[in-house]
Design a protein around this motif. Structure first.
Motif, PDB file in Angstrom:
ATOM      1  N   THR A  29      51.623  28.040  54.391  1.00 29.56           N
ATOM      2  CA  THR A  29      50.404  28.196  54.760  1.00 29.56           C
ATOM      3  C   THR A  29      49.324  27.620  53.763  1.00 29.56           C
ATOM      4  O   THR A  29      48.181  27.202  53.857  1.00 29.56           O
ATOM      5  N   ILE A  32      49.516  23.785  53.782  1.00 30.35           N
ATOM      6  CA  ILE A  32      48.875  23.161  55.031  1.00 30.35           C
ATOM      7  C   ILE A  32      47.851  24.176  55.539  1.00 30.35           C
ATOM      8  O   ILE A  32      48.080  25.312  56.429  1.00 30.35           O
ATOM      9  N   PRO A  33      46.582  24.355  55.050  1.00 36.18           N
ATOM     10  CA  PRO A  33      45.501  25.367  55.305  1.00 36.18           C
ATOM     11  C   PRO A  33      45.423  25.742  56.794  1.00 36.18           C
ATOM     12  O   PRO A  33      45.064  26.622  57.473  1.00 36.18           O
ATOM     13  N   ALA A  34      45.714  24.907  57.672  1.00 32.24           N
ATOM     14  CA  ALA A  34      45.369  24.618  59.057  1.00 32.24           C
ATOM     15  C   ALA A  34      46.367  25.703  59.976  1.00 32.24           C
ATOM     16  O   ALA A  34      46.107  26.292  60.903  1.00 32.24           O
ATOM     17  N   LEU A  35      47.333  26.067  59.209  1.00 28.62           N
ATOM     18  CA  LEU A  35      48.320  27.054  59.666  1.00 28.62           C
ATOM     19  C   LEU A  35      47.893  28.370  59.737  1.00 28.62           C
ATOM     20  O   LEU A  35      48.417  29.195  60.428  1.00 28.62           O
ATOM     21  N   SER A  36      46.911  28.622  58.841  1.00 25.11           N
ATOM     22  CA  SER A  36      46.281  29.869  58.613  1.00 25.11           C
ATOM     23  C   SER A  36      45.375  30.513  59.685  1.00 25.11           C
ATOM     24  O   SER A  36      44.979  31.303  60.061  1.00 25.11           O
ATOM     25  N   GLU A  37      45.011  29.067  60.621  1.00 26.22           N
ATOM     26  CA  GLU A  37      44.032  29.189  61.541  1.00 26.22           C
ATOM     27  C   GLU A  37      44.759  29.616  62.945  1.00 26.22           C
ATOM     28  O   GLU A  37      44.131  29.925  63.937  1.00 26.22           O
ATOM     29  N   LEU A  38      46.190  29.646  62.735  1.00 28.32           N
ATOM     30  CA  LEU A  38      46.990  29.991  63.954  1.00 28.32           C
ATOM     31  C   LEU A  38      46.854  31.569  64.424  1.00 28.32           C
ATOM     32  O   LEU A  38      46.553  32.322  63.640  1.00 28.32           O
TER      33      LEU A  38
END
Length: 324
Positions: A29, A32-38
């Motif tokens: 996370t 890859i900051p985008a994973l925090s938006e899952l």
């Protein structure tokens, strides 16, 4: 290799996979900051998979039929109703134990509340009430308890409950989860079915989900700013963050609930006996502590697993108090 040693290796593996998976997900996370938006439900599904998959692989590797470790016995509607009532009678005791642990750590309670805020009620019920009730019961009242009980019943009940508390990996939830695990193991023996512990587990989780979902409406009625209220739940435990007057009021509240818990727990014991009798297992339950072998429950793999658990809990508690 003894069954106890074998299943203790499973516990060690689950602990290592669970802690390692949690760290790995946190690192991913960060990279890859985008994973925090899952959706939060993806994390919940992954965390439960880290428990279920090793248990499933263990059964397949040992050529054990799943049903051998998941006792099934049909339970009637009256038993289900009594289980729900009995579980609610145990609720004040859980409240007291949770409140005592919150004097020193409230990270578990705060994180659960934060996860459920603003989420779908139906998905909260599915992923935070139903899924853990099935997966965790499969491991702790299924694989672990059904193996341990072949040695000595009371140590098996206590140890499976203790390990259930340990797997929550924080002091806040460990204490009441330990007591809950013991109660759930007794329920399985009262009915001869793991469905009884799943129903009780789901009942408590469902209650928590509904109460958390109702908080915004209660705050609106009382004119309380919900965001401000949640921000006041500071890490470090109430003993470290409350003023002396507030702490005294909190302790008085614990004593008040303790009186209620004593009475409700006694009523729950009476109801438990009724559940045993309805299912024709009262004579069995009265004599179940007399049977068993001398095979050791505590082995090196289990000890290593517990060292990892308490090291993780201790480190988390240190960070919580350092922030406070």
């Amino acid at each position: 290799m003894s069954q106890n040693k074998s299943v203790n290796r499973l516990f060690l593996a689950v602990v290592m996979i669970y802690i390692g998976g949690s760290f790995g997900l946190s690192m991913l996370t960060a990279w890859i900051p985008a994973l925090s938006e899952l959706p939060i439900y993806v994390s919940l599904l992954i965390s439960q998979s880290l428990i279920f998959v090793p248990c499933f692989v263990y059964c397949k590797a040992k050529h054990i039929r799943i049903l051998e470790l998941v006792p099934y016995r049909k339970i009637g509607p009256s038993t289900i109703v009594l289980i729900v009532i009995c579980t609610y009678l145990m609720y004040p005791l859980i409240v007291v134990l949770n409140a005592v642990s919150m004097l020193f750590s409230n990270s578990g309670t705060a994180s659960v509340m934060e996860m459920m805020q603003g989420q779908s009620l139906i998905l909260n019920v599915l992923f935070m009430a139903l899924l853990p009730a099935c997966v965790e019961e499969f491991m702790f009242r299924g694989v672990l308890f059904q193996t341990y009980r072949k040695s000595k019943m009371l140590p098996a009940i206590l140890l499976s409950g203790f390990l259930f508390g340990c797997m929550h990996l924080n002091l806040n939830q460990f204490i009441y989860a330990f007591a809950l695990g013991v109660y759930l193991a007794f329920l399985v023996e009262a009915t001869g079915s793991i469905f009884s512990s799943m129903i009780a587990h789901f009942t408590l989780n469902f209650t928590s989900v509904m109460m958390t979902s109702a908080l915004p409406y209660l705050y609106d009625i009382m004119g309380i700013n919900q965001e401000v209220e949640l921000q006041q739940v500071q890490p470090g435990g109430y003993a470290a963050t409350m003023e002396s007057v507030q702490l005294a009021g909190f302790l008085i509240g614990i004593m008040f609930w303790l009186v209620i818990a004593i009475g409700s727990t006694c009523a729950a014991i009476g109801l438990y006996i009724a559940i045993c009798k309805i299912n024709g297992r009262w004579a069995y339950v009265k004599g179940m502590f007399k049977r068993g072998s001398r095979e050791r429950l505590i082995t090196v793999p289990l000890a290593l697993g517990l060292v990892l658990v308490f090291a993780f809990m201790g480190f988390s508690l240190y960070l919580e108090w350092a922030v406070a």
